[in-house]
Design a protein around this motif. Structure first.
Motif, PDB file in Angstrom:
ATOM      1  N   HIS A   3      -3.704   5.432   4.060  1.00 55.98           N
ATOM      2  CA  HIS A   3      -4.211   4.055   4.061  1.00 55.98           C
ATOM      3  C   HIS A   3      -3.248   3.152   4.803  1.00 55.98           C
ATOM      4  CE1 HIS A   3      -6.609   4.890   0.093  1.00 55.98           C
ATOM      5  NE2 HIS A   3      -6.996   5.646   1.122  1.00 55.98           N
TER       6      HIS A   3
ATOM      7  N   ILE B 185     -10.941   4.578   1.576  1.00 55.12           N
ATOM      8  CA  ILE B 185     -10.537   3.383   0.814  1.00 55.12           C
ATOM      9  C   ILE B 185     -11.737   2.893   0.011  1.00 55.12           C
ATOM     10  CG2 ILE B 185      -9.657   1.023   0.932  1.00 55.12           C
ATOM     11  CD1 ILE B 185      -8.349   1.683   3.548  1.00 55.12           C
TER      12      ILE B 185
ATOM     13  N   ASN C 267      -0.299   4.579  -0.480  1.00 54.29           N
ATOM     14  CA  ASN C 267      -0.975   5.755   0.067  1.00 54.29           C
ATOM     15  C   ASN C 267      -0.718   5.828   1.578  1.00 54.29           C
ATOM     16  OD1 ASN C 267      -3.118   7.097   1.512  1.00 54.29           O
ATOM     17  ND2 ASN C 267      -4.171   7.284  -0.465  1.00 54.29           N
TER      18      ASN C 267
ATOM     19  N   GLU D  31      -7.387  -4.526  -4.758  1.00 56.17           N
ATOM     20  CA  GLU D  31      -6.038  -4.357  -5.279  1.00 56.17           C
ATOM     21  C   GLU D  31      -5.012  -4.537  -4.156  1.00 56.17           C
ATOM     22  OE1 GLU D  31      -5.768  -0.784  -7.797  1.00 56.17           O
ATOM     23  OE2 GLU D  31      -3.768  -0.547  -6.918  1.00 56.17           O
ATOM     24  N   TYR D  32      -5.264  -3.910  -3.026  1.00 55.59           N
ATOM     25  CA  TYR D  32      -4.349  -4.047  -1.883  1.00 55.59           C
ATOM     26  C   TYR D  32      -4.235  -5.508  -1.463  1.00 55.59           C
ATOM     27  CZ  TYR D  32      -4.466   1.038  -1.169  1.00 55.59           C
ATOM     28  OH  TYR D  32      -4.350   2.386  -1.313  1.00 55.59           O
TER      29      TYR D  32
ATOM     30  N   TRP E  68     -11.126  10.178  -2.440  1.00 51.89           N
ATOM     31  CA  TRP E  68     -10.653   8.791  -2.518  1.00 51.89           C
ATOM     32  C   TRP E  68      -9.152   8.652  -2.256  1.00 51.89           C
ATOM     33  CZ3 TRP E  68     -14.246   5.785  -1.383  1.00 51.89           C
ATOM     34  CH2 TRP E  68     -15.558   6.053  -1.802  1.00 51.89           C
TER      35      TRP E  68
ATOM     36  N   LYS F 270     -10.045  -0.527  -4.500  1.00 48.92           N
ATOM     37  CA  LYS F 270      -8.710  -0.400  -3.910  1.00 48.92           C
ATOM     38  C   LYS F 270      -8.455  -1.553  -2.961  1.00 48.92           C
ATOM     39  CE  LYS F 270      -6.076   3.048  -5.086  1.00 48.92           C
ATOM     40  NZ  LYS F 270      -4.838   2.702  -5.755  1.00 48.92           N
ATOM     41  N   LYS F 271      -9.522  -1.895  -2.237  1.00 48.53           N
ATOM     42  CA  LYS F 271      -9.414  -2.968  -1.251  1.00 48.53           C
ATOM     43  C   LYS F 271      -8.936  -4.252  -1.944  1.00 48.53           C
ATOM     44  CE  LYS F 271     -13.071  -4.386   0.981  1.00 48.53           C
ATOM     45  NZ  LYS F 271     -14.412  -4.273   1.568  1.00 48.53           N
TER      46      LYS F 271
ATOM     47  N   VAL G   1       0.877  -1.175   0.000  1.00 51.26           N
ATOM     48  CA  VAL G   1       0.000   0.000   0.000  1.00 51.26           C
ATOM     49  C   VAL G   1       0.908   1.217   0.000  1.00 51.26           C
ATOM     50  CG1 VAL G   1      -1.714   1.280   1.334  1.00 51.26           C
ATOM     51  CG2 VAL G   1      -1.756  -1.226   1.340  1.00 51.26           C
TER      52      VAL G   1
END
Ligand SMILES: Cc1cc2nc3c(=O)[nH]c(=O)nc-3n(C[C@H](O)[C@H](O)[C@H](O)COP(=O)(O)OP(=O)(O)OC[C@H]3O[C@@H](n4cnc5c(N)ncnc54)[C@H](O)[C@@H]3O)c2cc1C
Ligand code: SF4
Ligand code: SF4
Lengths: 445, 592
Positions: free
Chosen positions: B40, B95, B37, B102-103, B91, B99-100, B35
Motif C-alpha cells: 500500500h 486497499i 503495509n 483509517e489511512y 486484503w 482501510k482508506k 501506512v
C-alpha cells in the motif's frame, strides 16, 4: 345548581376544585385580576426573574375546561342577594344559586399626604407587579414603608436588581410584634448584611412629588428626608370588600361568617382573606390572611355546599416565610412577648443565620410551639407533638424525628438538648436522629 | 470587574479555540504517511508523487483531505485492478474502503506542519488555559456573596431565557430531519433504518397528540418566553456544530487533536485521538463548572458533596483511569459506564478484547455484567436512581455542572411527559433488541436475525442514539430545551433505573405537611420537567421514575417543603392523591 365564586385566588380555586370532585354542579369562577389562577406568593419571583408568569400557574390552562370549571374575567360591582344576581362592571348580569365570596385583600393606606402620587403603591395584585416593573426603570432608590413580610419581599425584589432600598419600620426591631427578640434581631442583621438600609423606629410622615405627579422624596417622623422615586406601602392588608358595602351581607372588617363559613344571607359564603370569623377558635384571630387558611376554608366550604356540612377548623397554627436567605417556619404558638408560663429553649448558630426555639408550658411541661430559622422541621411530627401535648423532655429526646433539613446537613438537635440541660440541670440525651423510617413509625403509632 | 475580565478571557479563549481549526497547515511526507503495509505504502507514495502532493503545503484540512483522498482512490483503483500475488491475502494486497478511512485520518494527524503542530503547548494554554483561568475569575468572586439561592434575572438573560415554542420546535424538527437525512448516507444509502425511525417518530407524535385532543383541549402552560434568547440559540448551534465535527467530520478537528497530543502521550503513551480530546475537554468543563455549582449551592451540603462526587468520577474514573490502563497495556475501560448506556459493552470487539486481556479483562467483563444485573436494581432499591444519575454518571455530571444554568428550560407540560414516556422506553427497547441481536450473532456467527441484519441495526443505534441523541441533542440542546434532554427523553439506562425507582425503591421526595404555597420554584428548576408542585401542593409524596434526585427542588423551595428520603414503609400510601390537607383530623375524613 349554579355555584359562582368571586375570586380566583387560592381560596376560591380550592373551593372550585373540591366542589368538582364532590359533585356535578355548574361552577363559575370570576376574577377581575387575571384570566387564570396564579400563585400570589410567587409574584416576587417574577420580578426577580426566577420565574415567568406562566410558571406561577399551578395548573395548565386546559385544566379548567377539562374539569368543567368556567372562568370569567370581570369585576363584580353589585351583589343582589334578594334576586340572587351579580352585576358586572360592563353592566352584564349573572344569576347564581350559591355564591362564594373569595375576593381577597387589598393593601392598606393610612391617608398619608402624597399617597396617591405616581410611584407610590403596595404589592398585592398582578397589576401591582406591573407597576413595580414600570417604575423600576431608572429607579435610584426605593423607600418601603412597613416592617412586615410583604415589605421585606419588596425589598428583596429591588435588591435583586441592585436598586438601593430604604426600609422604614415603626417598631424597635423588624417584625417584633410577631417574632421573639432574638429571631427579630437575626432578621435585622441579615437585612443589613445584604446592604438594605433598615431604619427602625421610623415612620412615614409625608411623600413629596414632582410637578408631573411622580414621587420624589419622603419625609419621616424624625425629620429625615430621603430622595426616592418609588414608595412601597406595605403596612398590612385588609379585606377587599368595597363592592359589598351597600348590600345586605353583613360586614365587619371583612365578610362576617359563622363556623360553617356562611354569611348572614342564605346561600352566600365567604372564604379566604376576606372572611371574618364571628367566633374564632381561642388564640386565633378572626381574619387570618394567609395562604394556608384560604386553602382550608376552600376545602371546608366545598364539603358544606356539597351536602356534608363541615365546620371550619384551622387545626394547629403553622406558617412559613423566607427573609432573604433565611427560611422561617413556625408550628403552634410562639409569642413575641410570652406570658410568664411560656418558657423556651433557644439555640442559635454562631453564624447567626440559624436558630431553633421550642416553647413549652412551665407547669405542665408540654410543648406549645416551635420557631425555626434556617432550619426545617417536619409539619406532621410537630403537629402530633402539639396536638397530643407531649412533654418537652420527650420531645427533646426525640427531636431528630422533626428534623427535615436535606441529607448531609449538620443536625443541631443535640445542641438544643444541651441547652435545655444547662437551663434545667437535667441530663437528657438525644435518642433519635433525623430519618424517615423512624418518623413513619412514630406517625403511625 | 474581576468577573468581567474573566468573561473576556473566556471569550478570547473560545475565539482562539474556534479559529485554530484553520490555523494549522499540512504537508505530506514519507514520514507522515501513516501506512505500514508495504504494498500500500509504495503505491500511495507513487500516486502522491504523480499528483504532485508530496511536500506540498496545504493550508486547510479541506484541501489536504480532498487531495489525499483522491490519491488513495487512485492507489486503490490501481492495486485493486491487479491480480493478487501468490500466497497473499486479498486484503493485504488490495486497499479496502475502511482501510482508506483509517489511512486518511492517521496520515492527516501526522502531516500537521503549521503553527499548531509546532506549538501545541502554547495553543493549549491559549485555549484550555485561558478558558479555565477566565472561568475561575468569573466564578470565584461568587464565594464572597451571602450564601443562599440566587437565580436572579435568569429569565432575562439572553443565554438562559429559553426559546419561544415555535423556534424551539423549528430547531428540534430541523435537527431531527437533518440527522435522518445524514443517517441515510451514513448507512451507505440504506433507507431502512432512517425510515423506521421516522415512522416511529410519527407514531409517537400521533399518539401524544391524539390522546391530548381527547383530554386536554387546548392551551398549554407553555415554557415559552416572550422573546427568544438568541444568545442561547447561538450557544446551542455552536455546541451542535462541535458535535457534528467531532462525530461525523473528525478530520476537520485535527488541530484540536494535535494540540492535546502531548498530554495524551504523557498519560497513556499514545498519540491523542478525537475521543481523548473530547474526554479532556469534558473533564475540564465538569471541573470548572463544578466549582461554579459548589459556589452557588455552598450552603447546601447535599449539593456540594454530590458535585464533588461527579467531579471525581469524571476526572478519575472516566478520564484518567482508562488512560492509565492503556499505558499498562490493559483494555480501555470506564468502570462506571453501565450497559445499556454503554451500548457497545456486548459488541463482539469489546467482548473479544476483554476476553483476550487476561485476568483483568475477565474481571471487567464480570464487573460490567454484575453492575447491570445486580448493582443497578439493588442500589436503586436503597437510594433511588440518584446514586447513578446525579452522583456518578458522566452525562449527569455534565448536566449538573455545565448544565445548571439551563435547568429551568425543561418543559413541564403534561404533553412533554407523554413524549418522554414513549421515547425513553422506546430507546430502552431498541437497546435491548439491538444487544440481543448482536449477542445472537456473536454466539451463532449468523448476522441475519429473521430478516434484520445485526450489523446494520447496531451501526444505526450507534449513529442515531449514541451520537445524534446523546451528543447533538443531549448536549447541544442545553440552551434550547434544558440540560437533561438526553437523560429525560433518551437514556436507556435512565429508563431502566427509573423503572426500578418507580416500582421497587425506598426513595421518594417527601412533602412537608401543608406548608406548600404553590409558588412553583420546585417545578421551574426541576431539570427533568417534573411538575413537583403538583404533588407538593396536595401533600403527596413525589414518586416519579424520571426523578434523578438532584435535590434542587428541595434546595430552591422557599418554604422547606421537600426532602429527598429513603425508607421502606408506606411508599405507596404516602404518594396517594390528596393525603394531607389540614382540615383538622377527625372532623372530616377526606374524600373517601
Ligand atoms: C406578595 C405576597 C406574598 C405573600 N406570601 C405569602 C406567604 O408566603 N405565605 C402565606 O401564607 N401567605 C402569603 N401571602 C398572602 C396570601 O397570598 C393570601 O392570603 C392569599 O392569596 C389569599 O387568597 P384568597 O383566595 O383569599 O384571595 P386572593 O388571592 O386575593 O384572590 C382574590 C381574587 O379576587 C379578585 N376580586 C376581588 N374583588 C373582586 C370583584 N369584585 N370582582 C371580581 N374579582 C374580584 C381579586 O382581583 C383576586 O384576584 C402573600 C401575599 C402577597 C401579596
Ligand atoms: S424532582 Fe427534584 S430531585 Fe427530582 S429531578 Fe426534579 S428537581 Fe431533581
Ligand atoms: S417550591 Fe416549595 S412552596 Fe413552592 S411550590 Fe414547590 S414545594 Fe411548594
Amino acid at each position: 345548581m349554579h355555584i359562582i365564586i368571586i375570586g380566583n385566588g387560592i381560596a376560591g380555586i380550592t373551593a372550585a376544585r373540591h366542589i368538582r370532585k364532590l359533585s356535578d354542579h355548574r361552577i363559575t369562577v370570576i376574577s377581575g385580576e387575571t384570566d387564570h389562577f396564579y400563585s400570589r406568593t410567587a409574584l416576587m419571583y417574577i420580578y426577580m426573574g426566577h420565574m415567568r408568569y406562566e410558571d406561577t400557574k399551578p395548573y395548565e390552562d386546559w385544566f379548567w375546561e377539562k374539569n368543567r370549571i368556567e372562568l370569567l374575567r370581570a369585576y363584580v360591582e353589585k351583589v343582589e342577594t334578594a334576586t340572587k344576581k351579580l352585576t358586572f362592571d360592563d353592566g352584564k348580569e349573572m344569576a347564581y344559586d350559591k355564591l362564594i365570596i373569595a375576593c381577597g385583600s387589598k393593601p392598606n393606606k393610612f391617608g398619608w399626604p402624597g399617597q396617591e402620587l405616581d410611584g407610590v403603591q403596595g404589592l398585592y395584585s398582578f397589576q401591582d407587579l406591573e407597576g413595580m416593573e414600570y417604575y423600576s426603570e431608572d429607579l435610584q432608590r426605593a423607600v418601603i414603608v412597613g416592617g412586615g413580610l410583604i415589605g421585606l419581599e419588596m425589598a428583596e425584589m429591588f435588591h435583586s436588581r441592585h436598586i438601593p432600598v430604604t426600609m422604614l419600620v415603626r417598631e424597635t426591631s423588624f417584625w417584633n410584634r410577631v417574632m421573639p427578640a432574638e429571631e427579630s434581631a437575626m432578621i435585622n442583621r441579615h437585612m443589613r448584611e445584604h446592604g438594605i438600609d433598615l431604619r427602625l423606629e421610623t415612620e412615614l410622615k409625608e411623600i413629596w412629588g414632582e410637578k408631573g405627579g411622580r414621587a420624589k422624596m419622603v419625609l419621616t417622623n424624625k425629620g429625615e428626608k430621603i430622595a426616592c422615586q418609588f414608595v412601597g406601602l406595605t403596612v398590612g392588608v385588609s379585606p377587599n370588600i368595597e363592592f359589598l358595602r351597600f348590600g345586605d351581607i353583613e360586614l365587619g372588617r371583612g365578610v362576617l361568617v359563622d363556623e360553617y363559613l356562611k354569611t348572614n344571607v342564605p346561600d352566600v359564603y365567604a372564604i379566604g382573606d376576606c372572611a371574618e370569623l364571628r367566633a374564632p377558635k381561642p388564640g386565633r384571630r378572626p381574619i387570618e390572611a394567609v395562604w394556608y387558611t384560604g386553602r382550608m376554608m376552600g376545602e371546608t366550604v366545598a364539603h358544606t355546599i356539597c351536602g356534608k356540612p363541615t365546620k371550619y377548623d384551622p387545626g394547629i397554627w403553622f406558617n412559613s416565610a423566607k427573609f432573604l436567605d433565611i427560611e422561617y417556619q413556625v408550628y403552634g404558638t410562639v409569642l413575641a412577648s410570652p406570658p410568664e408560663n411560656h418558657l423556651s429553649v433557644y439555640w442559635e448558630h454562631p453564624d447567626g443565620r440559624n436558630s431553633i426555639r421550642i416553647v413549652y408550658e412551665r407547669d405542665g411541661g408540654h410543648v406549645i410551639g416551635f420557631n425555626l430559622m434556617g432550619v426545617r422541621y417536619r409539619h406532621e411530627v410537630c403537629e402530633k407533638w402539639l396536638r397530643e401535648k407531649n412533654h418537652v423532655e420527650e420531645v427533646l429526646q426525640n427531636l431528630g424525628l422533626a428534623n427535615f433539613d436535606p441529607e448531609f446537613y449538620k443536625e443541631y438537635d443535640e445542641e438544643v438538648v444541651k441547652i435545655y440541660n444547662r437551663q434545667t440541670g437535667k441530663d437528657l440525651q438525644l435518642k433519635r436522629k433525623r430519618g424517615l423510617a423512624g418518623v413513619l413509625q412514630f406517625l403511625k403509632g | 470587574m474581576l468577573q468581567k475580565t474573566g468573561l473576556g478571557l473566556f471569550l478570547l479563549a473560545l475565539l482562539i479555540f474556534t479559529l485554530m481549526l484553520g490555523m494549522d497547515s499540512y504537508v505530506l511526507t514519507p514520514e507522515s504517511l501513516a501506512v505500514d503495509n508495504g504494498f500500500h505504502r509504495k503505491e500511495i507514495l507513487a500516486q502522491a508523487e504523480k499528483a504532485g502532493m508530496m511536500g506540498k503545503e496545504y493550508s486547510s484540512t479541506f484541501g489536504f483531505c480532498a487531495g489525499f483522498m483522491q490519491v488513495l482512490k487512485d492507489a486503490q483503483a490501481s492495486l485493486n485492478g491487479q491480480p493478487v500475488p501468490e500466497g497473499m491475502g486479498e486484503w493485504d494486497f488490495k486497499i479496502g474502503d475502511w482501510k482508506k478511512k483509517e489511512y486518511a485520518s492517521a496520515t492527516l494527524l501526522k502531516s500537521g506542519a503549521g503553527s499548531v503542530s509546532q506549538h501545541p503547548v502554547l495553543f493549549f494554554f491559549l485555549t484550555f488555559g485561558l478558558a479555565i483561568l477566565g472561568g475561575l475569575l468569573y466564578i470565584l468572586p461568587k464565594f464572597q456573596t451571602v450564601p443562599g439561592i440566587k437565580n436572579d434575572r435568569i429569565y432575562h438573560r439572553p443565554l438562559t431565557r429559553g426559546l419561544k415554542v415555535g423556534v424551539r420546535g423549528f430547531f428540534l424538527g430541523a435537527v431531527f430531519l437533518s440527522v435522518l437525512v445524514y443517517g441515510f448516507f451514513y448507512q451507505n444509502g440504506d433507507l431502512f433504518w432512517p425510515l423506521v425511525t421516522a415512522v416511529m417518530a410519527a407514531v409517537i407524535v400521533g399518539l401524544v397528540l391524539f390522546y391530548q385532543k381527547q383530554k386536554e383541549l387546548h392551551g398549554d402552560r407553555s415554557a415559552s418566553p416572550k422573546v427568544t434568547g438568541w444568545l442561547g440559540v447561538f450557544a446551542g448551534l455552536y455546541l451542535i456544530g462541535f458535535y457534528v465535527l467531532l462525530y461525523w467530520l473528525p478530520q476537520h478537528v485535527a488541530p484540536w487533536v494535535t494540540m492535546v497530543s502531548p498530554i495524551s502521550e504523557a498519560l497513556s503513551g499514545q498519540p491523542a485521538s478525537r475521543w481523548f480530546l473530547y474526554g479532556l475537554l469534558y473533564t475540564f468543563i465538569v471541573l470548572v463548572m463544578g466549582v461554579r455549582m459548589i459556589a452557588k449551592y455552598r450552603h447546601n451540603r447535599y449539593q456540594v458533596l454530590r458535585t464533588f462526587s461527579v467531579m471525581f468520577f469524571q476526572a478519575c474514573i472516566a478520564f484518567l483511569l482508562p488512560e492509565i490502563l492503556v499505558r499498562l497495556n490493559q483494555p480501555y475501560y470506564d468502570f462506571k459506564n453501565i450497559w445499556p448506556l454503554n451500548y457497545s459493552f456486548f459488541f463482539d470487539w469489546n467482548l473479544d478484547n476483554l476476553l483476550a486481556s487476561g485476568g483483568l479483562g475477565i474481571f471487567m467483563l464480570v464487573w460490567g455484567i454484575v453492575l447491570t444485573v445486580v448493582g443497578v436494581p439493588v442500589i436503586t432499591y436503597f437510594f433511588g436512581k440518584r446514586w447513578y444519575c446525579s452522583w456518578v454518571c458522566g452525562c449527569g455530571g455534565l448536566a449538573e455542572t455545565m448544565g445548571d444554568p439551563f435547568r429551568q428550560l425543561s418543559d413541564k407540560s403534561l404533553k412533554a411527559w407523554r413524549f418522554e414516556r414513549w421515547t425513553i422506553h422506546g430507546v430502552l427497547a431498541f437497546a435491548v433488541v439491538m444487544t440481543a441481536m448482536v449477542l445472537y450473532t456473536y454466539f451463532s456467527g449468523n448476522a441475519k436475525v429473521l430478516f434484520l441484519d445485526s450489523y446494520s441495526i447496531r451501526s444505526w443505534y450507534g449513529f442515531f442514539v449514541g451520537s445524534a441523541f446523546a451528543g447533538i441533542v443531549g448536549t447541544g440542546f442545553y440552551p434550547l430545551m434544558g440540560n437533561r434532554m438526553w437523560c429525560r427523553f433518551g437514556c436507556p439506562l435512565a429508563a431502566y433505573l427509573g423503572l426500578v425507582q418507580r416500582f421497587k425503591s425506598r426513595f421518594r421526595i417527601t412533602v412537608n405537611g401543608g406548608q406548600c404555597i404553590s409558588c412553583g420554584n420546585c417545578s421551574t428548576y426541576c431539570e427533568m420537567g417534573i411538575d413537583v408542585r403538583h404533588y407538593a401542593q396536595r401533600g403527596q409524596d413525589v414518586l416519579r421514575s424520571s426523578c434523578v434526585g438532584c435535590g434542587v427542588c428541595a434546595a430552591v423551595c422557599p418554604r422547606g417543603v421537600l426532602r429527598l428520603e429513603n425508607a421502606g414503609s408506606d411508599v405507596g400510601s404516602r404518594a396517594e392523591e390528596l393525603k394531607v390537607i389540614h382540615i383538622s383530623e377527625g372532623e372530616v375524613k377526606l374524600l373517601d
